[in-house]
Design a protein around this motif. Sequence first.
Motif, short mmCIF file in Angstrom:
data_model
loop_
_atom_site.label_atom_id
_atom_site.label_comp_id
_atom_site.label_asym_id
_atom_site.label_seq_id
_atom_site.Cartn_x
_atom_site.Cartn_y
_atom_site.Cartn_z
N GLY A 173 -5.82 -16.71 115.01
CA GLY A 173 -4.86 -16.58 116.10
C GLY A 173 -5.35 -15.65 117.18
N LEU A 215 -1.36 -17.01 119.78
CA LEU A 215 -1.11 -17.67 118.51
C LEU A 215 -1.05 -16.64 117.39
N TYR A 218 -2.61 -18.75 111.58
CA TYR A 218 -2.09 -20.01 111.04
C TYR A 218 -3.17 -20.72 110.25
N PRO A 229 2.03 -28.53 113.06
CA PRO A 229 1.37 -27.58 113.95
C PRO A 229 1.97 -27.64 115.35
N GLU A 236 -1.90 -24.73 118.51
CA GLU A 236 -2.66 -24.54 117.28
C GLU A 236 -3.63 -25.70 117.06
N HIS A 294 -6.54 -25.53 119.62
CA HIS A 294 -7.43 -24.40 119.32
C HIS A 294 -8.34 -24.73 118.14
N ALA A 344 0.72 -27.89 108.80
CA ALA A 344 0.32 -26.54 109.20
C ALA A 344 1.19 -25.54 108.47
N SER A 400 2.06 -20.97 108.53
CA SER A 400 1.76 -19.63 109.03
C SER A 400 1.12 -18.82 107.91
#
Length: 410
Positions: free
Chosen positions: A179, A204, A207, A298, A302, A305, A407, A409
């Motif tokens: 992130g 971000l 994640y 996601p 995210e 990236h 996704a 966290s």
Amino acid sequence: MAAMPSEHDYRAVRARTLALAAPLSAEDCCVQSMPDASPAKWHLGHTAWFFETFVLEVCEPGFEPFDSAFRVLFNSYYQAVGARHPRPQRGLLTRPSLARVLEYRADVDRRMGAVLASGQAQALANVVVLGLHHEQQHQELLLTDIKHLLWCNPLNPAYTGAPRPVAAPAPLAWHPFPGGVVEIGHSGSGFCYDNELPRHRVYLEPYALASRLVTNGEYAAFVAAGGYADPAWWLSEGWDWRAAEGLAHPRYWHDSGAGDWHEFTLGGLSALDANAPVVHVTYYEADAFARWSGVRLPTEAEWEHAAAALPVQGPFADAGRLHPGGAGAGLSQIWGEAWQWTASSYGPYPGFQAGPGAIGEYNGKFMVNQYVLRGGSCATPAGHVRASYRNFFPTTAFWQFSGIRLARSV
């Protein structure tokens, strides 16, 4: 300004559209199976209309339209161009005939060849490039729309050959990303749509993304566990939609009654391949599966990236399923297998400005009540995907090859 495409590049894109329509009968090309789909004949006409309206009308000496009525019939949503035939009634256009529409395409191609060769369109290089990418979008739509049409037919007709079996995927793994402040949006000199700009910074939280897409077998477990009967996993609006539609499984799945599933594909009705990525799920279904799995979808930031450093690979499928896409940094199936729902509403990036005139209507006016998908599908033309590409559809859209990447966290 973009470099003007060569006449060879122009004709290659235009020829692929004709090749995709070649397996279809005139009857196939005329029918509209729902308001959100368009007949193949309309796609063929509209993509010629784009070049006639936005290029030839501007730069061709002594311009005269091929048929003045086509300006209305094949206008999609460009208010600045003028009147449009109602979208839900495109399937009523038994006239012009398919042969007449193909004559229209040939005439536009002949005249476009002349203005490209003479340099008369040089000032419109950006529009010509946009027109070719626009046509590639309609190539994908032609496939998804014809699949929906053939699915509506009780004979379960095939557009192409049966899909190839998919090898068993590797176990799902999680790949973390730290992130922080990152940049998303298009960079460099290559083509992009205006909704990919401007490049900007986002923050971000740490994640992780799943290493691959969710498979049919994994989604079937959700169905078998009563996922479609338990409102705990569904957004309220999604649950109401599911109940109103009476859905108990993805739309293109078929319960044989013998304890196994079949799936309608471009190759007709086939046994459900448990190893293949699940496709044709709505945002609501993707979100419900993620909740049932104890994780989430996601965000588009995210996804971009994570994908930005990966090579775009192919080949992609012309009409069927499922050629392997790019892989790297532990992530597979990023490109060219299924559009991947994100949890991000489709809206403008900070500083976004739509272009002037009718071309400015291309993306900006749709930035409401839709969600972003990333990655391209097996129906997406080769060379038409990149990390910053933002596709978008309403939460109930299922006719695209839309799938699920999970996704969480960390």
